[in-house]
Design an enzyme around this catalytic site. Structure first.
Site, mmCIF file in Angstrom:
data_model
loop_
_atom_site.group_PDB
_atom_site.id
_atom_site.type_symbol
_atom_site.label_atom_id
_atom_site.label_comp_id
_atom_site.label_asym_id
_atom_site.label_seq_id
_atom_site.Cartn_x
_atom_site.Cartn_y
_atom_site.Cartn_z
ATOM 1 N N ASN A 1 87.712 37.739 56.866
ATOM 2 C CA ASN A 1 86.430 37.664 57.558
ATOM 3 C C ASN A 1 85.264 38.258 56.769
ATOM 4 O O ASN A 1 84.397 37.537 56.303
ATOM 5 C CB ASN A 1 86.533 38.369 58.913
ATOM 6 C CG ASN A 1 86.401 37.412 60.079
ATOM 7 O OD1 ASN A 1 86.787 36.261 59.979
ATOM 8 N ND2 ASN A 1 85.852 37.900 61.166
ATOM 9 N N GLY B 1 81.258 35.785 63.068
ATOM 10 C CA GLY B 1 81.596 37.084 63.638
ATOM 11 C C GLY B 1 80.415 38.038 63.606
ATOM 12 O O GLY B 1 79.331 37.745 64.115
ATOM 13 N N ASP C 1 91.502 36.687 68.118
ATOM 14 C CA ASP C 1 91.009 36.550 66.752
ATOM 15 C C ASP C 1 91.377 37.760 65.890
ATOM 16 O O ASP C 1 91.710 37.611 64.715
ATOM 17 C CB ASP C 1 89.496 36.378 66.759
ATOM 18 C CG ASP C 1 89.072 34.975 67.181
ATOM 19 O OD1 ASP C 1 89.946 34.099 67.265
ATOM 20 O OD2 ASP C 1 87.871 34.764 67.420
ATOM 21 N N ARG D 1 71.614 59.035 59.224
ATOM 22 C CA ARG D 1 70.571 58.359 59.988
ATOM 23 C C ARG D 1 70.347 56.932 59.483
ATOM 24 O O ARG D 1 70.083 56.033 60.246
ATOM 25 C CB ARG D 1 69.269 59.145 59.890
ATOM 26 C CG ARG D 1 69.352 60.548 60.483
ATOM 27 C CD ARG D 1 68.022 61.255 60.312
ATOM 28 N NE ARG D 1 68.097 62.641 60.777
ATOM 29 C CZ ARG D 1 67.097 63.508 60.679
ATOM 30 N NH1 ARG D 1 65.959 63.135 60.123
ATOM 31 N NH2 ARG D 1 67.248 64.743 61.114
#
Length: 297
Positions: free
Chosen positions: A148, A190, A74, A159
């Site tokens: 995609n 995905g 893919d 963080r």
């Protein structure tokens, strides 16, 4: 179809054994074939005509090629689609990977599939794509076109990030978390799916906005029209130097973001044209490759 271009993932066909077999088969049937990423042709480093940065597939693919055949998984298919979308050439994926959700053909089906191409026995399925731009103050930089998804995530040293999501200029949501994914229907199976997003049929004309590990119970995926304009803004955090983020387009790092930076996302004018030969229904492929549901009763 009479003229083909082969794009091979060298990690999947390291000795080009299968690639050479396909070339011989095409030559036997008097078809023209050009290969990319073979040893004698592997010096391609130029950017694609679509303007994407860092792609490895060449602008030298001739515009009269009838079909691009991608041998790989893919990831290779997505990279090829992003790289050559400006040419409008249809793509057929041959799965040499593990999942191969985007690949139309498995390895054992290659010769039958090639015969179908030679006989013009196929259909074309169009997939929408995304265009992303980086906005910093008055500066706007195009980041390219993807099949995609476009991901905005925290950088390695931050963080958490504080983001706001705007749709057509209207604030849709704000939260602190690891980031956000804006995907096409193709990309819905995905990263977006693994982050809790919905599965979308590839022919749908929508975009999916999915949060990544939000620090709130209220943040959920948002479905918008493909005609909508989406803007993801990085906001300042309470603690200094915690807002570092990166934009990733189809797995390709495309830019660092700081507080005040935005990514503007719209549907691209270009589309990926996928060759369909097997005519297997989408949900059948979904069940077999991703394990949605069981066998038919």
């Amino acid at each position: 179809m009479n003229k083909f271009c082969l794009i091979t993932n060298r990690n999947k066909d390291a000795d080009l054994e299968l690639t050479n077999e396909i070339v011989k088969y095409m030559t036997l049937h008097q078809k023209d074939c050009v290969c990319v990423d073979r040893k004698e042709n592997c010096g391609y480093t130029s950017n694609s005509s679509s303007g994407n940065k860092g792609q490895t597939f060449s602008e030298e693919i001739e515009e009269d090629v009838d079909c691009i055949i991608v041998l790989g998984g893919d990831g290779t298919i997505i990279q090829a689609a992003d790289s050559v979308c400006g040419l409008g050439i249809p793509i057929l994926g041959i799965n040499l990977g593990t999942l191969g959700f985007l690949a139309e053909i498995e390895k054992q089906q290659i010769w039958t599939a090639l015969d179908s191409l030679f006989e013009d026995n196929y259909s074309i399925e169009e997939r929408i794509m995304l265009h992303g731009s980086l906005i910093e103050g008055e500066n706007v930089e195009s980041l390219g076109i993807v099949l995609n998804d476009i991901v905005i995530s925290r950088s390695n040293f931050s963080r958490i990030i504080n983001i706001s999501i705007y749709v057509n200029g209207e604030l849709a949501d704000s939260y602190r978390g690891d980031g956000v994914i804006v995907s096409t229907p193709t990309g819905s199976t995905g990263y977006s799916l693994s982050s809790g997003g919905p599965v979308v049929k590839p022919d749908a004309d929508i975009l999916v906005i999915t949060p990544i590990c939000p620090h709130t119970l209220g943040a959920r995926s948002i479905i918008v029209s493909s005609g909508d304009s989406v803007r993801i803004q990085i906001n300042e955090n309470k603690q200094p130097n915690e807002e570092g983020a990166v934009a990733v387009l189809d797995g390709r790092p495309a830019g660092e973001l700081k507080a005040g930076s935005s990514i503007h996302i719209t549907k691209a004018h270009e589309k990926t044209r996928m060759v369909k030969i097997n005519h297997v229904e989408f949900f059948e492929v979904l069940r077999k490759k991703i394990g949605q549901g069981g066998e038919k009763g």
